[in-house]
Design a protein around this motif. Structure first.
Motif, PDB file in Angstrom:
ATOM      1  N   ARG A  49     143.976  98.269 -31.817  1.00  0.00           N
ATOM      2  CA  ARG A  49     142.707  97.644 -31.446  1.00  0.00           C
ATOM      3  C   ARG A  49     141.734  98.669 -30.859  1.00  0.00           C
ATOM      4  O   ARG A  49     140.524  98.582 -31.101  1.00  0.00           O
ATOM      5  CB  ARG A  49     142.959  96.494 -30.464  1.00  0.00           C
ATOM      6  CG  ARG A  49     143.656  95.303 -31.104  1.00  0.00           C
ATOM      7  CD  ARG A  49     143.701  94.080 -30.213  1.00  0.00           C
ATOM      8  NE  ARG A  49     142.371  93.549 -29.939  1.00  0.00           N
ATOM      9  CZ  ARG A  49     142.149  92.377 -29.342  1.00  0.00           C
ATOM     10  NH1 ARG A  49     143.177  91.599 -28.969  1.00  0.00           N
ATOM     11  NH2 ARG A  49     140.921  91.961 -29.102  1.00  0.00           N
ATOM     12  N   ALA A  50     142.241  99.644 -30.115  1.00  0.00           N
ATOM     13  CA  ALA A  50     141.356 100.690 -29.605  1.00  0.00           C
ATOM     14  C   ALA A  50     140.802 101.527 -30.754  1.00  0.00           C
ATOM     15  O   ALA A  50     139.614 101.892 -30.745  1.00  0.00           O
ATOM     16  CB  ALA A  50     142.105 101.568 -28.611  1.00  0.00           C
TER      17      ALA A  50
ATOM     18  N   ARG B  78     140.333 100.463 -33.786  1.00  0.00           N
ATOM     19  CA  ARG B  78     139.340  99.614 -34.462  1.00  0.00           C
ATOM     20  C   ARG B  78     138.023  99.614 -33.694  1.00  0.00           C
ATOM     21  O   ARG B  78     136.943  99.687 -34.298  1.00  0.00           O
ATOM     22  CB  ARG B  78     139.884  98.196 -34.619  1.00  0.00           C
ATOM     23  CG  ARG B  78     138.966  97.270 -35.399  1.00  0.00           C
ATOM     24  CD  ARG B  78     139.657  95.956 -35.726  1.00  0.00           C
ATOM     25  NE  ARG B  78     139.925  95.159 -34.537  1.00  0.00           N
ATOM     26  CZ  ARG B  78     140.563  93.989 -34.554  1.00  0.00           C
ATOM     27  NH1 ARG B  78     141.009  93.500 -35.707  1.00  0.00           N
ATOM     28  NH2 ARG B  78     140.767  93.311 -33.448  1.00  0.00           N
ATOM     29  N   ALA B  79     138.090  99.539 -32.379  1.00  0.00           N
ATOM     30  CA  ALA B  79     136.869  99.602 -31.572  1.00  0.00           C
ATOM     31  C   ALA B  79     136.146 100.923 -31.787  1.00  0.00           C
ATOM     32  O   ALA B  79     134.914 100.967 -31.914  1.00  0.00           O
ATOM     33  CB  ALA B  79     137.217  99.414 -30.097  1.00  0.00           C
ATOM     34  N   TYR B  80     136.895 102.009 -31.809  1.00  0.00           N
ATOM     35  CA  TYR B  80     136.331 103.339 -32.038  1.00  0.00           C
ATOM     36  C   TYR B  80     135.604 103.388 -33.376  1.00  0.00           C
ATOM     37  O   TYR B  80     134.492 103.913 -33.486  1.00  0.00           O
ATOM     38  CB  TYR B  80     137.473 104.346 -31.992  1.00  0.00           C
ATOM     39  CG  TYR B  80     137.112 105.789 -32.233  1.00  0.00           C
ATOM     40  CD1 TYR B  80     136.382 106.523 -31.305  1.00  0.00           C
ATOM     41  CD2 TYR B  80     137.559 106.448 -33.380  1.00  0.00           C
ATOM     42  CE1 TYR B  80     136.092 107.869 -31.512  1.00  0.00           C
ATOM     43  CE2 TYR B  80     137.284 107.789 -33.602  1.00  0.00           C
ATOM     44  CZ  TYR B  80     136.549 108.494 -32.664  1.00  0.00           C
ATOM     45  OH  TYR B  80     136.267 109.827 -32.875  1.00  0.00           O
TER      46      TYR B  80
ATOM     47  N   TYR C  90     134.297 100.858 -35.120  1.00  0.00           N
ATOM     48  CA  TYR C  90     133.070 100.055 -35.085  1.00  0.00           C
ATOM     49  C   TYR C  90     132.008 100.692 -34.192  1.00  0.00           C
ATOM     50  O   TYR C  90     130.802 100.568 -34.473  1.00  0.00           O
ATOM     51  CB  TYR C  90     133.372  98.613 -34.660  1.00  0.00           C
ATOM     52  CG  TYR C  90     133.829  97.762 -35.823  1.00  0.00           C
ATOM     53  CD1 TYR C  90     132.968  97.516 -36.898  1.00  0.00           C
ATOM     54  CD2 TYR C  90     135.111  97.242 -35.876  1.00  0.00           C
ATOM     55  CE1 TYR C  90     133.373  96.745 -37.984  1.00  0.00           C
ATOM     56  CE2 TYR C  90     135.538  96.481 -36.960  1.00  0.00           C
ATOM     57  CZ  TYR C  90     134.663  96.244 -38.006  1.00  0.00           C
ATOM     58  OH  TYR C  90     135.068  95.492 -39.097  1.00  0.00           O
ATOM     59  N   MET C  91     132.416 101.382 -33.155  1.00  0.00           N
ATOM     60  CA  MET C  91     131.450 102.149 -32.369  1.00  0.00           C
ATOM     61  C   MET C  91     130.757 103.187 -33.250  1.00  0.00           C
ATOM     62  O   MET C  91     129.533 103.371 -33.176  1.00  0.00           O
ATOM     63  CB  MET C  91     132.154 102.845 -31.198  1.00  0.00           C
ATOM     64  CG  MET C  91     132.538 101.943 -30.050  1.00  0.00           C
ATOM     65  SD  MET C  91     133.574 102.780 -28.796  1.00  0.00           S
ATOM     66  CE  MET C  91     132.481 104.106 -28.258  1.00  0.00           C
TER      67      MET C  91
ATOM     68  N   ILE D 236     133.952  95.032 -30.096  1.00  0.00           N
ATOM     69  CA  ILE D 236     134.336  96.332 -29.546  1.00  0.00           C
ATOM     70  C   ILE D 236     134.851  96.170 -28.122  1.00  0.00           C
ATOM     71  O   ILE D 236     135.903  96.716 -27.751  1.00  0.00           O
ATOM     72  CB  ILE D 236     133.142  97.297 -29.583  1.00  0.00           C
ATOM     73  CG1 ILE D 236     132.820  97.689 -31.031  1.00  0.00           C
ATOM     74  CG2 ILE D 236     133.413  98.542 -28.732  1.00  0.00           C
ATOM     75  CD1 ILE D 236     131.499  98.416 -31.196  1.00  0.00           C
ATOM     76  N   ARG D 237     134.131  95.435 -27.317  1.00  0.00           N
ATOM     77  CA  ARG D 237     134.537  95.251 -25.922  1.00  0.00           C
ATOM     78  C   ARG D 237     135.867  94.507 -25.825  1.00  0.00           C
ATOM     79  O   ARG D 237     136.723  94.862 -25.000  1.00  0.00           O
ATOM     80  CB  ARG D 237     133.443  94.493 -25.164  1.00  0.00           C
ATOM     81  CG  ARG D 237     132.163  95.299 -24.986  1.00  0.00           C
ATOM     82  CD  ARG D 237     131.161  94.572 -24.111  1.00  0.00           C
ATOM     83  NE  ARG D 237     129.987  95.397 -23.876  1.00  0.00           N
ATOM     84  CZ  ARG D 237     128.778  95.160 -24.404  1.00  0.00           C
ATOM     85  NH1 ARG D 237     128.600  94.100 -25.195  1.00  0.00           N
ATOM     86  NH2 ARG D 237     127.767  95.959 -24.139  1.00  0.00           N
TER      87      ARG D 237
ATOM     88  N   ASP E 219     138.325  94.477 -27.989  1.00  0.00           N
ATOM     89  CA  ASP E 219     139.404  95.373 -28.387  1.00  0.00           C
ATOM     90  C   ASP E 219     139.708  96.405 -27.313  1.00  0.00           C
ATOM     91  O   ASP E 219     140.880  96.679 -27.002  1.00  0.00           O
ATOM     92  CB  ASP E 219     139.039  96.085 -29.692  1.00  0.00           C
ATOM     93  CG  ASP E 219     139.297  95.229 -30.924  1.00  0.00           C
ATOM     94  OD1 ASP E 219     139.974  94.190 -30.801  1.00  0.00           O
ATOM     95  OD2 ASP E 219     138.825  95.603 -32.018  1.00  0.00           O
ATOM     96  N   LEU E 220     138.677  97.004 -26.733  1.00  0.00           N
ATOM     97  CA  LEU E 220     138.911  98.015 -25.701  1.00  0.00           C
ATOM     98  C   LEU E 220     139.494  97.390 -24.435  1.00  0.00           C
ATOM     99  O   LEU E 220     140.347  98.002 -23.778  1.00  0.00           O
ATOM    100  CB  LEU E 220     137.615  98.762 -25.387  1.00  0.00           C
ATOM    101  CG  LEU E 220     137.127  99.714 -26.471  1.00  0.00           C
ATOM    102  CD1 LEU E 220     135.795 100.342 -26.078  1.00  0.00           C
ATOM    103  CD2 LEU E 220     138.160 100.813 -26.756  1.00  0.00           C
TER     104      LEU E 220
ATOM    105  N   ARG F 105     135.150 103.017 -23.494  1.00  0.00           N
ATOM    106  CA  ARG F 105     134.344 101.882 -23.017  1.00  0.00           C
ATOM    107  C   ARG F 105     133.142 102.397 -22.221  1.00  0.00           C
ATOM    108  O   ARG F 105     132.021 101.880 -22.350  1.00  0.00           O
ATOM    109  CB  ARG F 105     135.197 100.952 -22.160  1.00  0.00           C
ATOM    110  CG  ARG F 105     134.463  99.698 -21.668  1.00  0.00           C
ATOM    111  CD  ARG F 105     134.099  98.741 -22.789  1.00  0.00           C
ATOM    112  NE  ARG F 105     133.247  97.660 -22.303  1.00  0.00           N
ATOM    113  CZ  ARG F 105     133.686  96.522 -21.762  1.00  0.00           C
ATOM    114  NH1 ARG F 105     135.003  96.299 -21.660  1.00  0.00           N
ATOM    115  NH2 ARG F 105     132.845  95.606 -21.344  1.00  0.00           N
TER     116      ARG F 105
END
Length: 473
Positions: free
Chosen positions: A160-161, A163-165, A167-168, A218-219, A221-222, A246
């Protein structure tokens, strides 16, 4: 059961783990990612077998371990963080001077003349969505594994981190508004949070979500990663790196109080305040992408001349001139002959890439503190960075002057790490820094629509009337 895994087998496993028996051809799976995002290439024997049915998927902790390594490997693609992504953004910002032969891809990017049919931009978009698909599949399949020895929460948290990265990084290039990020009406990207493993509704193109919707994902997931990962640094995402990411995201979105809160959670590495920048070593690295002689990147190859390189890139003249007298980072960022000291391994091509470093965290604390009127904290953190670089304490005494110095230190400290363009964007300074002022003839940077990259033409063509191009293109 295989108990020891070769790194190449790990990589190849994930490249085919989601090629499913029910698909008639590989092209069907490519479509399953949607929007033309490329999928997987090679097969691997795991049990042994050369494909995994989507009805079965991951069944063991070894499957998931290979899937996690493959998720990291997707991030290291040459079309993503193995070269293209940070290079594209440093070229368009002028931090890298293009001197090579790839004029229709990197060359036009350096002139801020990117068009929707730019092949490299399209390949980078696809590489990021491939990486997202791998995390989505890993998250889904990890939930099914009941082995008590399987570190399920940590595996899902890392996925999940990642994935957040991803999308960021999508939002940073293709999202927001021409003014920056976090403004009303900000554009997002297609948001896929589930894997596509079958031909049908999941394979259809989807519209762009709003920037706010992508930011919420994003939030989430992080936050999950922060809650479920252990403290540490290294080649895997940890609690430290999730907190640092984050903080980066909130700073980019201009949420300064939250940026300060998350940055302050990140532990300070031992000896950070006195560590001298060398380029070849980065003791403040929180999360590095690790490469090897058999899993290479292309940084040194593009920076250095023959033998060993092709010399597509040189340091930007403006970046070189931006270093104050006595700045130790000049020797790292600009080497006579047109190279640098951050990427030097032409024979093995295994220079690590710094996904995030504590120097960035310290400067986030400084900037967020200045933006929230805590000038004492801002000054303290800024002077740590200046001292490491061999500079005297800042003379800035106002919030605006401190922020200006902090932004300069970010530029010099994080050179060639793909950050300066996004600093220009989030502070709405692209036109004022890179554009021309009348009566000079306007240049491409005066066209503010170019602050957002164009969505790849092939994606638009695959999703007619569904996927909307960025304005101006």
């Amino acid at each position: 059961m295989v108990s020891r895994w070769d790194s190449n087998l790990f990589r190849d496993f994930i490249m085919n783990i989601v090629s499913v028996r029910r698909f008639a051809t590989r092209s069907a799976f490519v479509l399953a990612l949607g929007l033309g995002a490329g999928a997987c290439d090679k097969a691997i024997n795991v049990e042994p077998r050369n494909s995994v049915s989507s009805d079965t998927g991951f069944t063991t902790k070894e499957d998931a371990a290979a899937g996690l390594l493959g998720a990291y490997d997707a991030t290291q693609s040459a079309d993503y963080m193995g070269l293209a992504y940070p290079s594209l953004v440093d070229l368009i910002a002028g931090e890298i001077r293009f001197v090579g032969t790839f004029t229709t891809t990197y060359g036009v990017t350096a002139q801020n003349q990117v068009l929707p049919d730019n092949i490299q931009v399209g390949n980078t978009w696809s590489a990021i969505y491939t990486a997202i698909h791998r995390t989505n599949y890993l998250i889904q399949e990890s939930e099914k594994i009941s082995d008590p020895a399987f570190p399920k929460q940590s595996t899902i948290a890392q996925a999940r981190a990642l994935r957040a990265y991803h999308y960021m990084n999508l939002l940073a290039l293709w999202g927001g508004t021409s003014e920056g990020y976090g403004y009303t009406g900000g554009l997002g990207v297609p948001l896929r949070l589930k894997p596509t493993v079958d031909i049908g509704p999941d394979t259809k193109p989807i519209a762009r979500s709003s920037e706010a919707e992508v930011a919420a994902a994003i939030r989430a997931d992080l936050d999950y990663a922060i809650d479920n990962l252990a403290v540490g640094t290294g080649n895997r995402i940890t609690k430290n790196s999730a907190q640092a990411l984050r903080a980066r995201f909130e700073l980019r979105m201009r949420n300064y109080a939250d940026a300060l809160r998350f940055a302050n959670l990140v532990p300070v590495p031992a000896g950070f305040a006195t560590a001298v920048p060398t380029g070849t070593t980065t003791p403040d690295a929180i999360w590095q992408l690790a490469f090897s002689s058999t899993d290479q990147n292309s940084y040194a190859f593009y920076w250095y001349p023959s033998p060993g390189g092709r010399n597509e890139f040189d340091p930007g003249a403006a970046l070189a001139a931006a270093h104050p007298a006595g700045d130790k980072r000049l020797a790292v960022n600009v080497v006579t002959g047109g190279t640098n000291q951050k990427y030097t391994r032409t024979s093995t091509r295994d220079d690590p890439f710094n996904s995030i470093r504590y120097a960035e965290v310290a400067l986030t604390i400084a900037e967020a503190a200045a933006q929230t009127n805590d000038l004492a904290t801002a000054t303290t953190q800024l002077n740590i960075i200046r001292s490491r670089a061999g500079l005297s304490p800042t003379t800035a005494t106002t919030a605006s002057a401190l922020v200006a110095d902090i932004l300069l230190q970010r530029r010099l400290e994080l050179a060639y790490e793909g950050m300066y363009w996004f600093d220009l964007r989030r502070t709405n300074r692209v036109q004022s820094v890179l554009g021309t002022v009348p009566p000079a003839t306007p240049n491409a940077y005066n066209q503010s629509f170019r602050n957002l990259f164009p969505l790849p033409l092939r994606e638009i063509n695959l999703a007619t009337d569904i996927l909307v191009q960025n304005p101006g293109y």
